[in-house]
Scaffold this active site. Sequence first.
Site, PDB file in Angstrom:
ATOM      1  N   HIS A 134       0.822  -1.216   0.000  1.00  0.00           N
ATOM      2  CA  HIS A 134       0.000   0.000   0.000  1.00  0.00           C
ATOM      3  C   HIS A 134       0.851   1.261   0.000  1.00  0.00           C
ATOM      4  CE1 HIS A 134      -3.315  -2.691   1.081  1.00  0.00           C
ATOM      5  NE2 HIS A 134      -4.131  -1.702   0.724  1.00  0.00           N
ATOM      6  N   LYS A 138      -1.035   4.962   4.629  1.00  0.00           N
ATOM      7  CA  LYS A 138      -2.006   4.061   5.267  1.00  0.00           C
ATOM      8  C   LYS A 138      -1.646   3.877   6.733  1.00  0.00           C
ATOM      9  CE  LYS A 138      -4.244  -0.447   4.680  1.00  0.00           C
ATOM     10  NZ  LYS A 138      -5.574   0.127   4.959  1.00  0.00           N
TER      11      LYS A 138
HETATM   12  N1  LIG Z   1     -13.187  -0.713   1.809  1.00  0.00           N
HETATM   13  C1  LIG Z   1     -12.436  -0.207   0.821  1.00  0.00           C
HETATM   14  O1  LIG Z   1     -12.621  -0.531  -0.368  1.00  0.00           O
HETATM   15  C2  LIG Z   1     -11.379   0.786   1.159  1.00  0.00           C
HETATM   16  C3  LIG Z   1     -11.149   1.089   2.465  1.00  0.00           C
HETATM   17  N2  LIG Z   1     -10.251   2.045   2.798  1.00  0.00           N
HETATM   18  C4  LIG Z   1     -10.184   2.381   4.213  1.00  0.00           C
HETATM   19  O2  LIG Z   1     -10.872   3.614   4.396  1.00  0.00           O
HETATM   20  C5  LIG Z   1     -10.318   4.322   5.492  1.00  0.00           C
HETATM   21  C6  LIG Z   1      -9.942   5.719   5.057  1.00  0.00           C
HETATM   22  O3  LIG Z   1      -8.892   5.664   4.126  1.00  0.00           O
HETATM   23  P1  LIG Z   1      -8.342   7.014   3.440  1.00  0.00           P
HETATM   24  O4  LIG Z   1      -9.456   7.751   2.800  1.00  0.00           O
HETATM   25  O5  LIG Z   1      -7.153   6.612   2.663  1.00  0.00           O
HETATM   26  O6  LIG Z   1      -7.864   7.820   4.748  1.00  0.00           O
HETATM   27  P2  LIG Z   1      -7.739   9.419   4.923  1.00  0.00           P
HETATM   28  O7  LIG Z   1      -6.872   9.624   6.139  1.00  0.00           O
HETATM   29  O8  LIG Z   1      -7.336  10.054   3.646  1.00  0.00           O
HETATM   30  O9  LIG Z   1      -9.237   9.883   5.232  1.00  0.00           O
HETATM   31  C7  LIG Z   1      -9.881   9.712   6.456  1.00  0.00           C
HETATM   32  C8  LIG Z   1     -10.669  10.981   6.709  1.00  0.00           C
HETATM   33  O10 LIG Z   1     -11.555  10.781   7.804  1.00  0.00           O
HETATM   34  C9  LIG Z   1     -11.484  11.936   8.630  1.00  0.00           C
HETATM   35  N3  LIG Z   1     -11.955  11.600   9.966  1.00  0.00           N
HETATM   36  C10 LIG Z   1     -11.296  11.052  11.004  1.00  0.00           C
HETATM   37  N4  LIG Z   1     -12.108  10.891  12.053  1.00  0.00           N
HETATM   38  C11 LIG Z   1     -13.332  11.347  11.671  1.00  0.00           C
HETATM   39  C12 LIG Z   1     -14.593  11.442  12.315  1.00  0.00           C
HETATM   40  N5  LIG Z   1     -14.778  11.026  13.587  1.00  0.00           N
HETATM   41  N6  LIG Z   1     -15.634  11.974  11.618  1.00  0.00           N
HETATM   42  C13 LIG Z   1     -15.483  12.411  10.350  1.00  0.00           C
HETATM   43  N7  LIG Z   1     -14.297  12.342   9.685  1.00  0.00           N
HETATM   44  C14 LIG Z   1     -13.244  11.813  10.337  1.00  0.00           C
HETATM   45  C15 LIG Z   1     -10.014  12.315   8.550  1.00  0.00           C
HETATM   46  O11 LIG Z   1      -9.806  13.656   8.984  1.00  0.00           O
HETATM   47  P3  LIG Z   1      -8.369  14.031   9.685  1.00  0.00           P
HETATM   48  O12 LIG Z   1      -7.319  13.617   8.702  1.00  0.00           O
HETATM   49  O13 LIG Z   1      -8.480  15.503   9.906  1.00  0.00           O
HETATM   50  O14 LIG Z   1      -8.313  13.223  10.948  1.00  0.00           O
HETATM   51  C16 LIG Z   1      -9.770  12.170   7.053  1.00  0.00           C
HETATM   52  O15 LIG Z   1     -10.194  13.323   6.338  1.00  0.00           O
HETATM   53  C17 LIG Z   1      -9.149   3.451   5.981  1.00  0.00           C
HETATM   54  O16 LIG Z   1      -9.582   2.625   7.043  1.00  0.00           O
HETATM   55  C18 LIG Z   1      -8.813   2.605   4.759  1.00  0.00           C
HETATM   56  O17 LIG Z   1      -8.193   1.404   5.092  1.00  0.00           O
HETATM   57  C19 LIG Z   1      -9.528   2.702   1.848  1.00  0.00           C
HETATM   58  C20 LIG Z   1      -9.677   2.409   0.539  1.00  0.00           C
HETATM   59  C21 LIG Z   1     -10.630   1.424   0.075  1.00  0.00           C
HETATM   60  O1  LIG Z   2      -6.076   2.239   3.059  1.00  0.00           O
HETATM   61  C1  LIG Z   2      -6.230   1.902   1.858  1.00  0.00           C
HETATM   62  O2  LIG Z   2      -5.762   2.549   0.920  1.00  0.00           O
HETATM   63  C2  LIG Z   2      -7.000   0.682   1.583  1.00  0.00           C
HETATM   64  N1  LIG Z   2      -7.598   0.087   2.567  1.00  0.00           N
HETATM   65  C3  LIG Z   2      -8.384  -1.099   2.494  1.00  0.00           C
HETATM   66  C4  LIG Z   2      -7.714  -2.205   3.259  1.00  0.00           C
HETATM   67  O3  LIG Z   2      -7.121  -1.953   4.313  1.00  0.00           O
HETATM   68  O4  LIG Z   2      -7.822  -3.367   2.839  1.00  0.00           O
HETATM   69  C5  LIG Z   2      -8.745  -1.453   1.066  1.00  0.00           C
HETATM   70  C6  LIG Z   2      -7.661  -1.201   0.075  1.00  0.00           C
HETATM   71  O5  LIG Z   2      -6.650  -2.120   0.292  1.00  0.00           O
HETATM   72  C7  LIG Z   2      -7.158   0.237   0.180  1.00  0.00           C
END
Ligand SMILES: NC(=O)C1=CN([C@@H]2O[C@H](COP(=O)(O)OP(=O)(O)OC[C@H]3O[C@@H](n4cnc5c(N)ncnc54)[C@H](OP(=O)(O)O)[C@@H]3O)[C@@H](O)[C@H]2O)C=CC1
Ligand SMILES: O=C(O)C1=N[C@H](C(=O)O)C[C@H](O)C1
Length: 250
Positions: A134, A138
Amino acid sequence: MSDRLAVGVLGARGRMGATVCAAVEAAPDLDLVAAVDTGEQREPLRAADVVVDFTTPDAVLDNIRWCVEAGRHVVVGTTGFDDARLDTVRGWLAGSAGVGVLVAPNFGVAAVLMMTFAARAARFFDSVEIVELHHPNKIDAPSGTARRTAELVAAARRAAGLAPAGPDATTSALDGARGARVDDVPVHAVRLAGLVAHQEVLLGGAGETLTLRHDSYDRTSFMPGVLLAVREIVSRPGLTVGLEHLLDLG
Ligand SMILES: NC(=O)C1=CN([C@@H]2O[C@H](COP(=O)(O)OP(=O)(O)OC[C@H]3O[C@@H](n4cnc5c(N)ncnc54)[C@H](OP(=O)(O)O)[C@@H]3O)[C@@H](O)[C@H]2O)C=CC1
Ligand SMILES: O=C(O)C1=N[C@H](C(=O)O)C[C@H](O)C1
């Protein structure tokens, strides 16, 4: 009644949340009615039929509880779920008839297929190990996808009377050299600039190996799955774990 769905996004300014906001705005049948990030009030989410959460493992449970209590359906992509956390969500849903929550570690259709194929292949091999790769921003390791893959592979191997782990003569190793164990399956995590989200499932037997590899090159790869979940969750009360339940995998 309108066929349109009102959608709210939690984590709206994050990498995934921002991509979801854009995908919802581009969808002809969906309206983005709330975009909430850290430190902002959740109240606008009451206008949503479905709330999508891509926040952090620390924040997500509190967000789900708020949404369920507010009678909103929830699509959750945030990682960090184990059986205990899923049971907690089931407990909240037991008191909220009609509300649906979908938790999926990966919304990429190809990633779901990779997990499914890995589970089907697992019983034919002596060894299986998982390598997830990744982007360096992350915050959790191993990935939710790798954890789920390991659980599925281990369950398939146990059902076939096999031990989850393959043979391994290692008696001396630096800490971490053999990865972490998820349900006894070795899982290795790489964090590398230039990557988005990737995984290999390595399977090995007598004189041959099979490698199943999935690559997300761009976060738009997750959007068809997220939008499918948004459209489906309104008619799926209770907890659904995994996008595979919304796909006809034959
Ligand atoms: N299921 C899937 O297909 C996928 C899952 N993911 C998962 O999604 C999650 C997010 O990933 P990603 O977008 O890269 O992470 P980011 O850090 O880019 O985004 C997370 C966001 O959530 C905000 N946040 C944190 N706490 C809160 C809260 N209580 N209420 C509202 N907003 C909040 C953060 O703000 P701040 O930075 O200011 O704290 C940030 O803007 C991870 O767990 C990742 O593993 C990612 C890609 C695909
Ligand atoms: O954090 C990410 O970027 C992603 N998170 C998910 C995971 O933890 O499996 C999905 C994907 O791999 C991207």
